[in-house]
Design a protein around this motif. Structure first.
Motif, PDB file in Angstrom:
ATOM      1  N   TRP A 202       1.321  -1.462   0.037  1.00 29.68           N
ATOM      2  CA  TRP A 202      -0.039  -0.082  -0.274  1.00 29.68           C
ATOM      3  C   TRP A 202       0.485   1.141  -0.035  1.00 29.68           C
ATOM      4  O   TRP A 202       2.070   1.541   0.035  1.00 29.68           O
ATOM      5  CB  TRP A 202      -0.929  -0.074   1.398  1.00 29.68           C
ATOM      6  N   ASN A 204       0.904   3.633   1.914  1.00 26.02           N
ATOM      7  CA  ASN A 204       1.497   3.962   3.416  1.00 26.02           C
ATOM      8  C   ASN A 204       2.571   3.027   3.949  1.00 26.02           C
ATOM      9  O   ASN A 204       2.508   2.682   4.863  1.00 26.02           O
ATOM     10  CB  ASN A 204       0.512   3.636   4.815  1.00 26.02           C
ATOM     11  N   SER A 206       2.360  -0.503   4.294  1.00 20.84           N
ATOM     12  CA  SER A 206       1.890  -1.745   5.230  1.00 20.84           C
ATOM     13  C   SER A 206       1.695  -2.953   3.780  1.00 20.84           C
ATOM     14  O   SER A 206       1.468  -2.714   2.341  1.00 20.84           O
ATOM     15  CB  SER A 206       0.760  -1.193   5.725  1.00 20.84           C
TER      16      SER A 206
HETATM   17  C1  LIG Z   1      -2.500   1.446   4.899  1.00 25.69           C
HETATM   18  O1  LIG Z   1      -3.435   1.280   3.979  1.00 25.69           O
HETATM   19  C2  LIG Z   1      -4.225   0.198   3.550  1.00 25.69           C
HETATM   20  C3  LIG Z   1      -5.025   0.566   2.501  1.00 25.69           C
HETATM   21  O2  LIG Z   1      -5.564   1.865   2.080  1.00 25.69           O
HETATM   22  C4  LIG Z   1      -4.809   0.113   5.335  1.00 25.69           C
HETATM   23  O3  LIG Z   1      -5.754  -0.670   5.261  1.00 25.69           O
HETATM   24  C5  LIG Z   1      -3.931   0.147   6.523  1.00 25.69           C
HETATM   25  O4  LIG Z   1      -4.923   0.034   7.360  1.00 25.69           O
HETATM   26  C6  LIG Z   1      -2.879   0.829   6.350  1.00 25.69           C
HETATM   27  N1  LIG Z   1      -2.054   0.522   7.450  1.00 25.69           N
HETATM   28  C7  LIG Z   1      -1.478   1.897   7.928  1.00 25.69           C
HETATM   29  C8  LIG Z   1      -1.173   1.759   9.429  1.00 25.69           C
HETATM   30  O5  LIG Z   1      -1.855   3.223   8.051  1.00 25.69           O
END
Ligand SMILES: *[C@@H]1O[C@H](CO)[C@@H](O)[C@H](O)[C@H]1NC(C)=O
Length: 268
Positions: A202, A204, A206
């Motif tokens: 993703w 971010n 992750s």
């Molecule tokens: C990162 O992004 C994904 C998809 O947009 C989301 O599901 C996930 O919770 C996010 N993780 C963090 C650690 O912010």
């Protein structure tokens, strides 16, 4: 080539006692030489010469391994198929001589001429192995069983190259399949591999695990615009480092215009 090759040469040259040679690591060769002594020499050579001849034969076969150490042709190690080919060639030639029933001085001459030629054959096979089959991975880590010619020990050798096996740009069209291929041509030949894992990466940073198993390709049918993005595959090994990591950048070619037309009801 990386700096690992001279290190391997140094390791091979320094810590191992000079004793055996590669074809002698094959028990079939050891047995054939024993049979030459027990079954062929009596009746083909005067008894007083047997001991000295066998000493010279064993020395000649052990000397196969005394090739110049060179990154491009010989590092003191071979793989099993190469050893098999070289010893088969030697055994075939030895059988040709014993089948011919040659005796005395002529037998001795033929035997040593044959061993001389077989050493060259061995050198040729080893050079081929060195060129094509020794650590053929261009990236990642491959595990390969090698036989050390100096002591006949078999060991799993980790061929470590840059961990980055590159990025792939993948274009997909809506409603078609998205295929992410993580397999590299040397994977089949590598030992100690575990599973392929595919992750969605993703924005971010992750990651979500999409698949883990033996399949080297991830296939998603009927792709949608939301499938575009970054993916990562990782092939695991029994060691701590992975064999391969590849990143995929999936771009969608979605025909928005066409879709709007198709979505418009024909009969208002
Ligand atoms: C990162 O992004 C994904 C998809 O947009 C989301 O599901 C996930 O919770 C996010 N993780 C963090 C650690 O912010």
């Amino acid at each position: 080539m990386g700096p690992r090759f001279p290190l391997l040469v140094a390791a091979l040259a320094s810590c191992l006692p000079p004793a055996l040679g590669c074809v002698i690591c094959d028990t079939k060769v050891v047995e054939a030489l024993k049979s030459l002594e027990m079954d062929y020499l009596p009746g083909h050579l005067e008894t007083e010469h047997h001991k000295n001849l066998m000493k010279r034969v064993n020395q000649a076969v052990q000397d196969f391994k005394d090739l110049p150490l060179d990154e491009d042709s010989y590092m003191g190690v071979v793989d099993e198929p190469t050893l098999e080919k070289a010893s088969w060639s030697l055994l075939k030639d030895l059988k040709r001589i014993t089948d011919s029933d040659v005796k005395g001085e002529l037998f001795v001459k033929e035997l040593f001429w044959m061993l001389h030629q077989q050493k060259e054959t061995f050198a040729r096979y080893v050079a081929l192995f060195q060129k094509d089959a020794f650590c053929p991975n261009k990236c990642g880590m491959m595990l390969q069983t090698l036989i050390w010619c100096s002591n006949c020990q078999k060991q799993v050798h980790a061929c470590r190259k840059s961990m980055d096996c590159g990025e792939r740009n993948v274009k997909v069209h809506e409603m078609e399949d998205m295929i992410l291929d993580c397999e590299l041509n040397w994977h089949q030949a590598s030992q100690g591999l575990t599973d392929y894992s595919f992750y969605r990466v993703w924005r971010n940073k992750s990651e979500t695990l999409l698949y883990k198993g033996k399949e080297p390709t991830l296939i998603k049918t009927m792709v949608e615009p939301k499938d575009a993005g970054t993916y990562r595959c990782q092939l695991g090994t029994v060691k701590s480092s992975p064999a391969t990591i590849i990143r995929f950048h999936v771009k969608g070619c979605f025909a928005i215009g066409l879709r709007r037309i198709l979505d418009t009801p024909l009969i208002p």
